[in-house]
Design a protein around this motif. Structure first.
Motif, PDB file in Angstrom:
ATOM      1  N   PHE A  95      13.274 -49.352 -45.410  1.00 31.92           N
ATOM      2  CA  PHE A  95      13.542 -51.307 -44.748  1.00 31.92           C
ATOM      3  C   PHE A  95      12.625 -51.730 -46.272  1.00 31.92           C
ATOM      4  CE2 PHE A  95      15.412 -48.706 -41.457  1.00 31.92           C
ATOM      5  CZ  PHE A  95      16.781 -49.491 -41.874  1.00 31.92           C
ATOM      6  N   ALA A  96      13.142 -52.444 -47.355  1.00 28.55           N
ATOM      7  CA  ALA A  96      11.784 -53.219 -47.922  1.00 28.55           C
ATOM      8  C   ALA A  96      12.306 -54.525 -47.267  1.00 28.55           C
ATOM      9  CB  ALA A  96      12.722 -53.508 -49.510  1.00 28.55           C
ATOM     10  N   ARG A  97      10.593 -55.345 -47.002  1.00 26.37           N
ATOM     11  CA  ARG A  97       9.929 -56.052 -46.111  1.00 26.37           C
ATOM     12  C   ARG A  97       9.679 -57.511 -47.637  1.00 26.37           C
ATOM     13  NH1 ARG A  97      13.267 -54.925 -41.908  1.00 26.37           N
ATOM     14  NH2 ARG A  97      12.560 -53.585 -40.829  1.00 26.37           N
ATOM     15  N   GLY A  98       9.709 -58.784 -46.539  1.00 20.77           N
ATOM     16  CA  GLY A  98       8.828 -59.792 -47.402  1.00 20.77           C
ATOM     17  C   GLY A  98       7.981 -59.438 -47.832  1.00 20.77           C
ATOM     18  N   VAL A  99       7.191 -60.668 -48.619  1.00 18.03           N
ATOM     19  CA  VAL A  99       5.858 -60.969 -48.642  1.00 18.03           C
ATOM     20  C   VAL A  99       5.628 -61.116 -47.685  1.00 18.03           C
ATOM     21  CG1 VAL A  99       4.415 -62.047 -50.548  1.00 18.03           C
ATOM     22  CG2 VAL A  99       6.577 -61.346 -51.499  1.00 18.03           C
ATOM     23  N   GLY A 100       5.925 -62.045 -46.728  1.00 19.88           N
ATOM     24  CA  GLY A 100       5.187 -63.168 -45.653  1.00 19.88           C
ATOM     25  C   GLY A 100       4.792 -61.679 -44.362  1.00 19.88           C
ATOM     26  N   SER A 101       5.687 -60.641 -44.798  1.00 17.83           N
ATOM     27  CA  SER A 101       5.766 -59.942 -43.508  1.00 17.83           C
ATOM     28  C   SER A 101       4.908 -59.241 -43.249  1.00 17.83           C
ATOM     29  CB  SER A 101       6.927 -58.990 -43.722  1.00 17.83           C
ATOM     30  OG  SER A 101       6.918 -57.715 -44.905  1.00 17.83           O
ATOM     31  N   GLY A 102       3.535 -58.702 -44.150  1.00 14.19           N
ATOM     32  CA  GLY A 102       2.494 -57.911 -44.006  1.00 14.19           C
ATOM     33  C   GLY A 102       2.442 -56.455 -44.152  1.00 14.19           C
ATOM     34  N   VAL A 103       4.220 -56.251 -44.143  1.00 11.02           N
ATOM     35  CA  VAL A 103       4.116 -54.456 -44.231  1.00 11.02           C
ATOM     36  C   VAL A 103       5.190 -54.908 -46.054  1.00 11.02           C
ATOM     37  CG1 VAL A 103       4.272 -53.353 -42.395  1.00 11.02           C
ATOM     38  CG2 VAL A 103       6.191 -54.674 -43.151  1.00 11.02           C
ATOM     39  N   HIS A 104       4.562 -55.594 -46.573  1.00  6.73           N
ATOM     40  CA  HIS A 104       5.921 -56.302 -48.219  1.00  6.73           C
ATOM     41  C   HIS A 104       5.807 -54.266 -49.117  1.00  6.73           C
ATOM     42  CE1 HIS A 104       7.492 -57.409 -51.380  1.00  6.73           C
ATOM     43  NE2 HIS A 104       6.027 -57.381 -52.442  1.00  6.73           N
ATOM     44  N   GLY A 105       5.587 -53.922 -49.423  1.00 11.41           N
ATOM     45  CA  GLY A 105       5.609 -52.508 -50.710  1.00 11.41           C
ATOM     46  C   GLY A 105       7.183 -51.618 -50.889  1.00 11.41           C
ATOM     47  N   VAL A 106       6.661 -50.910 -52.230  1.00 13.59           N
ATOM     48  CA  VAL A 106       7.069 -49.707 -52.002  1.00 13.59           C
ATOM     49  C   VAL A 106       7.144 -48.810 -51.565  1.00 13.59           C
ATOM     50  CG1 VAL A 106       8.457 -50.743 -53.790  1.00 13.59           C
ATOM     51  CG2 VAL A 106       6.455 -48.753 -53.641  1.00 13.59           C
ATOM     52  N   ASN A 107       6.288 -48.348 -50.238  1.00 14.15           N
ATOM     53  CA  ASN A 107       5.736 -47.530 -49.693  1.00 14.15           C
ATOM     54  C   ASN A 107       4.583 -47.757 -48.576  1.00 14.15           C
ATOM     55  OD1 ASN A 107       3.463 -48.012 -51.290  1.00 14.15           O
ATOM     56  ND2 ASN A 107       4.432 -45.634 -52.081  1.00 14.15           N
ATOM     57  N   ARG A 108       4.701 -46.418 -48.118  1.00 11.63           N
ATOM     58  CA  ARG A 108       3.958 -46.874 -46.081  1.00 11.63           C
ATOM     59  C   ARG A 108       3.054 -45.411 -46.643  1.00 11.63           C
ATOM     60  NH1 ARG A 108       4.343 -50.226 -41.618  1.00 11.63           N
ATOM     61  NH2 ARG A 108       3.482 -49.580 -39.923  1.00 11.63           N
ATOM     62  N   GLU A 109       1.131 -45.524 -45.889  1.00  9.58           N
ATOM     63  CA  GLU A 109       0.994 -44.725 -45.566  1.00  9.58           C
ATOM     64  C   GLU A 109       1.624 -43.702 -44.387  1.00  9.58           C
ATOM     65  OE1 GLU A 109      -3.672 -44.637 -45.476  1.00  9.58           O
ATOM     66  OE2 GLU A 109      -2.840 -46.230 -43.888  1.00  9.58           O
ATOM     67  N   ILE A 110       1.922 -42.786 -44.574  1.00  2.00           N
ATOM     68  CA  ILE A 110       2.489 -41.800 -43.365  1.00  2.00           C
ATOM     69  C   ILE A 110       1.108 -41.150 -42.645  1.00  2.00           C
ATOM     70  CG2 ILE A 110       4.025 -39.911 -42.363  1.00  2.00           C
ATOM     71  CD1 ILE A 110       4.481 -42.884 -42.998  1.00  2.00           C
ATOM     72  N   PHE A 111       0.497 -40.920 -41.730  1.00  2.00           N
ATOM     73  CA  PHE A 111      -0.545 -39.991 -41.536  1.00  2.00           C
ATOM     74  C   PHE A 111       1.074 -38.808 -40.549  1.00  2.00           C
ATOM     75  CE2 PHE A 111      -2.735 -43.873 -41.238  1.00  2.00           C
ATOM     76  CZ  PHE A 111      -4.272 -43.791 -41.770  1.00  2.00           C
ATOM     77  N   VAL A 222       8.957 -48.609 -34.970  1.00  2.00           N
ATOM     78  CA  VAL A 222       8.569 -49.660 -35.561  1.00  2.00           C
ATOM     79  C   VAL A 222       7.760 -49.795 -36.862  1.00  2.00           C
ATOM     80  CG1 VAL A 222       9.506 -51.151 -33.520  1.00  2.00           C
ATOM     81  CG2 VAL A 222       7.547 -50.358 -33.505  1.00  2.00           C
ATOM     82  N   CYS A 223       7.052 -48.124 -36.345  1.00  2.00           N
ATOM     83  CA  CYS A 223       6.143 -47.333 -37.903  1.00  2.00           C
ATOM     84  C   CYS A 223       6.187 -46.657 -38.544  1.00  2.00           C
ATOM     85  CB  CYS A 223       5.118 -46.766 -37.062  1.00  2.00           C
ATOM     86  SG  CYS A 223       4.050 -47.936 -35.594  1.00  2.00           S
ATOM     87  N   GLU A 224       6.446 -45.897 -38.207  1.00  2.00           N
ATOM     88  CA  GLU A 224       7.113 -44.984 -39.993  1.00  2.00           C
ATOM     89  C   GLU A 224       8.837 -45.023 -39.696  1.00  2.00           C
ATOM     90  OE1 GLU A 224       4.153 -41.725 -36.905  1.00  2.00           O
ATOM     91  OE2 GLU A 224       5.679 -44.058 -37.217  1.00  2.00           O
ATOM     92  N   GLY A 225       9.373 -45.120 -38.737  1.00  3.38           N
ATOM     93  CA  GLY A 225      10.996 -45.414 -38.571  1.00  3.38           C
ATOM     94  C   GLY A 225      10.991 -46.892 -39.647  1.00  3.38           C
ATOM     95  N   GLY A 226      11.196 -48.269 -38.843  1.00  2.00           N
ATOM     96  CA  GLY A 226      11.384 -48.981 -39.612  1.00  2.00           C
ATOM     97  C   GLY A 226      10.910 -49.671 -40.099  1.00  2.00           C
ATOM     98  N   ASN A 227       9.489 -49.756 -40.462  1.00  2.00           N
ATOM     99  CA  ASN A 227       8.736 -50.367 -41.124  1.00  2.00           C
ATOM    100  C   ASN A 227       8.746 -52.006 -40.450  1.00  2.00           C
ATOM    101  OD1 ASN A 227       6.753 -50.704 -43.251  1.00  2.00           O
ATOM    102  ND2 ASN A 227       8.395 -51.380 -44.828  1.00  2.00           N
ATOM    103  N   VAL A 228       8.376 -52.296 -39.274  1.00  2.00           N
ATOM    104  CA  VAL A 228       8.423 -53.103 -38.659  1.00  2.00           C
ATOM    105  C   VAL A 228       7.089 -53.812 -38.727  1.00  2.00           C
ATOM    106  CG1 VAL A 228       9.015 -54.643 -36.683  1.00  2.00           C
ATOM    107  CG2 VAL A 228      10.434 -52.838 -37.761  1.00  2.00           C
ATOM    108  N   ILE A 229       6.037 -53.164 -38.036  1.00  2.00           N
ATOM    109  CA  ILE A 229       5.444 -53.460 -38.190  1.00  2.00           C
ATOM    110  C   ILE A 229       3.955 -53.321 -39.158  1.00  2.00           C
ATOM    111  CG2 ILE A 229       4.762 -54.130 -35.684  1.00  2.00           C
ATOM    112  CD1 ILE A 229       4.019 -51.525 -34.872  1.00  2.00           C
ATOM    113  N   THR A 230       2.756 -53.965 -39.625  1.00  2.00           N
ATOM    114  CA  THR A 230       1.666 -53.521 -39.888  1.00  2.00           C
ATOM    115  C   THR A 230       1.069 -51.737 -39.761  1.00  2.00           C
ATOM    116  OG1 THR A 230      -0.205 -54.449 -38.962  1.00  2.00           O
ATOM    117  CG2 THR A 230       0.915 -55.746 -40.974  1.00  2.00           C
ATOM    118  N   PRO A 231       0.326 -51.482 -40.492  1.00  2.00           N
ATOM    119  CA  PRO A 231      -0.289 -49.888 -40.308  1.00  2.00           C
ATOM    120  C   PRO A 231      -1.476 -51.075 -39.333  1.00  2.00           C
ATOM    121  CG  PRO A 231       0.140 -49.538 -42.645  1.00  2.00           C
ATOM    122  CD  PRO A 231       0.374 -50.729 -42.270  1.00  2.00           C
ATOM    123  N   ASP A 232      -1.841 -51.217 -39.360  1.00  2.00           N
ATOM    124  CA  ASP A 232      -3.219 -52.054 -38.242  1.00  2.00           C
ATOM    125  C   ASP A 232      -2.627 -52.317 -36.850  1.00  2.00           C
ATOM    126  OD1 ASP A 232      -5.191 -51.905 -40.292  1.00  2.00           O
ATOM    127  OD2 ASP A 232      -5.252 -54.563 -40.791  1.00  2.00           O
TER     128      ASP A 232
END
Length: 315
Positions: A95-111, A222-232
């Protein structure tokens, strides 16, 4: 350069946001790293505290101290890695999010190091609880296997980009549901039969674990699955859950076991230095051996008398 600048968190500069030539867009900042370092410090302190408490007990009574210390020790290493911005891989988001969402980008850091931690520590947590309830070994082994299924499916789902990740999520939730059932129903009933103090300890620690573990799928969603909240924010969410599920859980468990002899739980652990009964048996065995030798001597003497009598008859 000021003293404050010298002591600043430099992990993200030392270990950048590029792995195997691929950079990540959605990643922790220094604030997220600071949170992971803080949790790491608590885990380290808890490990030393549990080991210190173990030293005050006879070695036969340290099993729960050692298991709980192992949990926080492994978690310390995992949080050291995450605080250092290590042990992760970039995964394209579903799920790609908008620029102002804080989770904008094509990929996410998965620990992935977080799942290695859980693969080791969650079976130990269950071992703490199920041994407290004195459940049969076949039940304990099966629940641990179910737990490993839950962790592995969570990891695989986190590493999948497409909607198929939610299939793995469903498998993990089904495994979690069975674990919660055992804790809330079978384990609780078995612990109550073992004694009021055992039942109370299991009820407190088992209820805490069952409640907290049902929150982890929400965090995953809301993290790895839906990319809703920021990594912080992910660091805060998982960090609080792990602090409650490991150091706080461990403190409550060890406090509950302060007057419970492991032998009451079917854990008959021997120590040749401190187990007087074992030592008595050892020395008694040596004495018995001596008596046996004497008996053999009497038998030989009797044999001699019989031989003499036989000889007399011959004469």
């Amino acid at each position: 350069m000021s003293t404050i600048e010298k002591r600043a968190n430099n992990a993200l500069h030392a270990n950048g946001n590029t792995v195997n030539g691929k950079s990540v867009a959605i990643a922790i900042t220094t604030h997220g790293s600071d949170i992971y370092w803080a949790v790491c410090a608590v885990m380290v302190c808890a490990t030393f505290a549990f080991l210190g408490l173990a030293a005050t007990k006879p070695r036969q009574h340290r099993i729960f101290h050692y298991i709980t210390a192992a949990i926080t020790l492994v978690a310390s290493i995992a949080y050291f890695s995450m605080g250092s911005n290590l042990g992760w891989t970039p995964i394209d988001v579903e799920f790609a999010r908008g620029v102002g969402s804080g989770v904008h980008g094509v990929n996410r850091e998965i620990f992935y190091v977080r799942y290695i931690d859980w693969f080791i520590t969650t079976p130990l947590l269950l071992l703490d609880l199920l041994l407290t309830a004195a459940l049969p070994w076949p039940t304990i082994l099966f629940i641990i296997i179910v737990d490993e299924v839950m962790i592995v499916t969570g990891l695989v789902g986190a590493l999948v980009r497409s909607s198929y990740k939610w299939g793995y999520f469903t498998f993990g939730c089904a495994a979690l549901a069975w674990i919660v059932y055992v804790l809330v129903w079978e384990g609780r009933r078995h612990a109550n039969v073992m004694g009021a103090d055992i039942g109370k300890t299991f009820l407190l620690c088992g209820s805490l674990t069952a409640f907290l573990w049902t929150l982890y799928p929400i965090a995953w969603g809301v993290c790895e699955g839906g990319n809703v909240i920021t990594p912080d924010s992910e660091a805060v969410f998982y960090g609080i859950l792990d602090l409650l599920a490991k150091p706080v859980f461990g403190a409550l468990l060890i406090w509950g076991h302060r007057g419970i002899d492991p032998a009451r739980l079917g854990l008959n652990i021997h120590d040749y230095e401190n187990d007087a009964q074992y030592s008595d048996k050892h020395y008694a065995g040596n004495g018995t051996s001596g008596v046996t030798t004497g008996t053999d001597g009497v038998a030989n003497g009797t044999s001699g008398v019989n031989n003499g009598h036989a000889a007399g008859q011959t004469v």
